[in-house]
Write a protein that holds these residues in place. Structure first.
Motif, short mmCIF file in Angstrom:
data_model
loop_
_atom_site.label_atom_id
_atom_site.label_comp_id
_atom_site.label_asym_id
_atom_site.label_seq_id
_atom_site.Cartn_x
_atom_site.Cartn_y
_atom_site.Cartn_z
N LEU A 111 1.02 -1.19 -0.09
CA LEU A 111 0.06 0.03 0.10
C LEU A 111 0.78 1.08 -0.10
O LEU A 111 1.60 1.14 0.66
CB LEU A 111 -0.90 -0.06 1.22
N ASN A 112 0.62 2.18 -0.83
CA ASN A 112 1.07 3.55 -0.88
C ASN A 112 0.13 4.57 -0.81
O ASN A 112 -0.80 4.66 -1.77
CB ASN A 112 1.84 3.86 -2.25
N GLY A 113 0.27 5.46 0.36
CA GLY A 113 -0.94 6.38 0.48
C GLY A 113 -1.53 6.12 1.40
O GLY A 113 -1.49 5.68 2.73
N ARG A 114 -2.91 7.00 1.68
CA ARG A 114 -3.73 6.98 2.80
C ARG A 114 -4.80 5.96 2.30
O ARG A 114 -5.59 6.20 1.37
CB ARG A 114 -4.10 8.29 3.16
N PHE A 115 -5.21 5.05 3.17
CA PHE A 115 -6.34 4.19 3.08
C PHE A 115 -7.26 4.06 4.26
O PHE A 115 -6.82 4.33 5.36
CB PHE A 115 -5.72 2.76 2.82
N GLY A 116 -8.65 3.90 4.36
CA GLY A 116 -9.64 4.07 5.27
C GLY A 116 -9.44 2.38 5.73
O GLY A 116 -8.70 2.01 6.79
N LYS A 117 -10.41 1.24 5.44
CA LYS A 117 -10.55 0.10 5.93
C LYS A 117 -9.97 -1.06 5.40
O LYS A 117 -10.03 -1.12 4.07
CB LYS A 117 -11.94 -0.13 6.15
N VAL A 118 -9.08 -1.93 5.90
CA VAL A 118 -8.26 -2.83 5.20
C VAL A 118 -8.61 -4.06 6.09
O VAL A 118 -8.41 -4.19 7.48
CB VAL A 118 -6.86 -2.53 5.07
N THR A 119 -9.03 -5.12 5.58
CA THR A 119 -9.24 -6.38 6.19
C THR A 119 -8.41 -7.46 5.77
O THR A 119 -8.34 -7.92 4.48
CB THR A 119 -10.69 -6.87 6.09
N LEU A 120 -7.54 -8.31 6.37
CA LEU A 120 -6.57 -9.20 6.17
C LEU A 120 -7.50 -10.35 6.41
O LEU A 120 -7.50 -10.99 7.60
CB LEU A 120 -5.41 -9.22 6.74
N GLN A 121 -8.09 -11.21 5.41
CA GLN A 121 -8.97 -12.39 5.54
C GLN A 121 -8.24 -13.61 6.01
O GLN A 121 -8.94 -14.45 6.50
CB GLN A 121 -9.79 -12.51 4.46
N ASP A 122 -6.83 -13.85 5.53
CA ASP A 122 -6.13 -14.91 5.47
C ASP A 122 -4.78 -14.89 6.32
O ASP A 122 -4.60 -13.56 6.63
CB ASP A 122 -6.13 -15.61 4.24
#
Length: 619
Positions: free
Chosen positions: A337-348
């Motif tokens: 990821l590069n920049g600003r992000f809101g919601k991230v989910t790592l499922q595995d």
């Protein structure tokens, strides 16, 4: 002699022309046939060509190998895999290369571990399964019993979800007697129609620029197989960016996708693109699919299945970019990821890498994931054991019984409520004078404001904050008008956890009565002397300087908070209030607006209940 040479040349030309005309007429085995427009269109792109006799033979059955060849041509697939495990794929046969390509791109399976069946006719359920795999359809959501066909018991479990998807999208239909006939062979004409509607408009000219006039009027989908630019279009169906692109550049500008935006390959630039979903999936482990969002791009959900890199830059105010990201797979398929992000989910058990300056507001970890890099995570929730993070989130919490390794240390205690304290906890003042308090903080929280009783103090006038030493100096004039008594100092922190200290004020201050807290007036007027401001995050630009807002404000009114596009800024570190001026620091604004364009609103929240809005133009 010269005349004989001319005669021979003319004869040669006549023979060539005669052959061409003969071939053209021979190809008329599709003229008037219902499949003619599909063959004509696909032949322009070299997907289905006439045979050596110039015939398309629309009613002939199509073999599995032929279907593979058409798929490879339609999507620009060229890379090849080893197929020595299939004993019926001979290297001296015409289909050898087609099978090797199909296996490399992973859209077909053998009839067994050793048999591919290249010469066998392809069945309806096999063809739908191939197309469904290309379109990245979830294979575990539909069973044959859920289908409406009268012969659904004959439909294989592995093909059921793909058949339902193909029927729902109009690529195939059942028969008038209510059957689907899954084992029935597909004819060349049927294959041409299926591929025509599945691929839709094929954009295959390298370096070309396409627009709305380039799209078919009778199909919904678009398939991109070469580096190009597509702009100013609304796509009613899916937009498929082929894995055959490898990492070639594709630019989408002012594009709306009503269906699914699939990035299976390429380096993709999204300028002002809107879609409900971006689905990233490539058959190549370790080959990064790169996608950048900019401008007014709004993608509701991003599903990442394979190695990918997501960048957000130059987003205009109000644009969400990649709103919500769900990551699947394992540590061999990292997401960067590069920049600003809101919601991230790592499922595995994923691998997430944050580049320098990357920022994630909310991270949910549902597997034994690996988190690396040098970015910032504002808040993380660990819902599974075994996660390892090189980055310490500003706050984090765990599901019951879960733990993670954070910066080399096993952790299982929540940091959802970071501890902030003021020291000393109590101060005795015989007369009004300056008070210095130290903030003890467990993280990099910032001070947003300071309150004395129920009065919001003015930074620079009633208190000073030194972010280097972490100390707050409450100036003597903060006690002006207060009688002797007990007062609570509360420091409003960026984490929402606000430490307090108690001040016992003696009789040497003002004589006005007080019951233990101060009050601020709800009257008084305030207006803007500065109507608009301009700022640039680019060093050397004339607008790259502190932003000053001048006010016409009564002494009874104070600025309680400053918001930038709805986000509260930290007093003392991001802005100060000096007399009738609010000054936003250049160094604080730069990371907040970097890569943004357009206008952002600065809102001043006043103690009299009003708000003043100042538009800030970004240049």
């Amino acid at each position: 002699m010269m005349m004989k040479k001319i005669a021979r040349s003319l004869l040669t030309i006549l023979i060539v022309c005669s052959c061409a005309v003969t071939a053209a007429f021979a190809a008329d085995d599709i003229t008037g046939h219902w499949s003619e427009p599909y063959f004509r269109s696909l032949s322009v792109h070299g997907v289905i060509n006439a045979n050596g006799k110039g015939e398309f033979t629309p009613t002939a059955e199509i073999s599995r190998a032929e279907f593979m060849r058409y798929i490879n041509r339609a999507f620009g697939f060229t890379e090849q895999a080893d197929v020595s495990q299939y004993k019926d794929v001979d290297s001296d046969q015409w289909y050898y290369e087609s099978v090797r390509i199909a296996v490399k791109y992973g859209y077909i399976s053998g009839l067994s571990s050793t048999q591919m069946g290249p010469d066998k006719a392809i069945t309806r359920e096999q063809a739908m399964t191939i197309l469904g795999r290309l379109c990245k359809i979830d294979a575990g959501t539909v069973t044959p019993s859920q289908l409406s066909f009268s012969d659904k018991s004959k439909i294989a479990t592995w093909s059921a979800p793909y058949i339902k998807w193909a029927v729902d999208n109009g690529y195939v239909s059942g028969y008038t007697d209510g059957t689907f006939q899954p084992q029935r062979s597909v004819t060349r004409a049927e294959a041409a129609k299926i591929l025509y509607y599945f691929t839709g408009t094929i954009l295959d000219q390298a370096g070309a620029t396409y627009n709305s006039s380039s799209l078919n009027s009778d199909t919904k989908n678009v398939t991109i197989t070469s580096a190009c630019t597509l702009s100013g279009v609304t796509i009613q169906g899916n937009l498929y960016i082929s894995e055959g692109l490898n990492q070639s550049a594709v630019t989408l500008s002012d594009v709306t996708v009503k269906g699914r935006l699939i990035a299976a390959g390429g380096t993709v630039q999204l300028n002002n693109v809107t879609a409900p979903e971006l689905y990233i999936s490539s058959p190549f482990t370790g080959r990064e699919v790169k996608v950048t969002s900019a401008g007014t791009t709004n993608i509701d959900q991003v599903t990442v299945m394979t190695t990918a890199g997501l960048t957000q830059t130059s987003l205009q105010a109000g644009a969400s970019g990649f709103k919500q990201i769900n990551v699947y797979g394992d540590k061999n398929m990292p997401l960067t990821l590069n920049g600003r992000f809101g919601k991230v989910t790592l499922q595995d058990a994923n691998r997430l890498s944050l580049s320098a300056g990357a920022f994630v507001e909310s991270l949910t970890v549902k597997g034994a994931a690996t988190i690396e890099g040098t970015g910032t995570i504002q808040n993380a929730v660990f819902q599974a054991n075994g996660a390892v993070s090189a980055i310490e989130p500003q706050t984090y919490s765990f599901n019951k019984g879960m733990s993670a390794t954070i910066q080399g240390t096993s952790v299982s205690v929540d940091r959802s409520q970071p501890n902030h304290t003021l020291t000393p906890a109590t101060v005795n003042l015989s007369t009004a004078s300056d008070v210095i308090l130290a903030i003890v903080s467990e993280d990099n929280a910032t001070v947003r404001s300071v309150m004395l009783g129920d009065r919001v103090l003015q930074a620079g006038y009633q208190y000073d904050y030194d972010p280097v030493t972490g100390s707050i100096r409450i100036l003597s004039n903060a006690f002006s008008g207060l009688s002797s008594g007990t007062y609570t100092v509360q420091v409003i922190m960026s984490t929402g956890i606000n430490p307090t200290a108690t001040i016992y004020l003696g009789s040497g201050s003002s004589s006005s009565s007080n019951s233990g807290s101060s009050s601020s007036s709800n009257s008084g007027s305030a207006s803007l002397a500065t109507q608009t401001v301009t700022f640039s995050a680019t060093a050397g630009n004339a607008a790259n300087q502190n932003v000053t807002i001048n006010l016409n404000i009564d002494s009874s009114v104070v600025v309680q908070a400053v918001l930038l596009d709805g986000n509260q800024l930290a007093m003392g570190t991001q802005y100060i209030i000096s007399g009738n001026q609010v000054v936003l620091y250049r160094t604080a604004l730069e990371p907040l607006v970097s890569g943004r364009t357009g206008t952002m609103n600065i809102v001043l929240v006043l103690s009299n209940g009003n708000q003043l809005t100042v538009p800030m133009t970004l240049v």
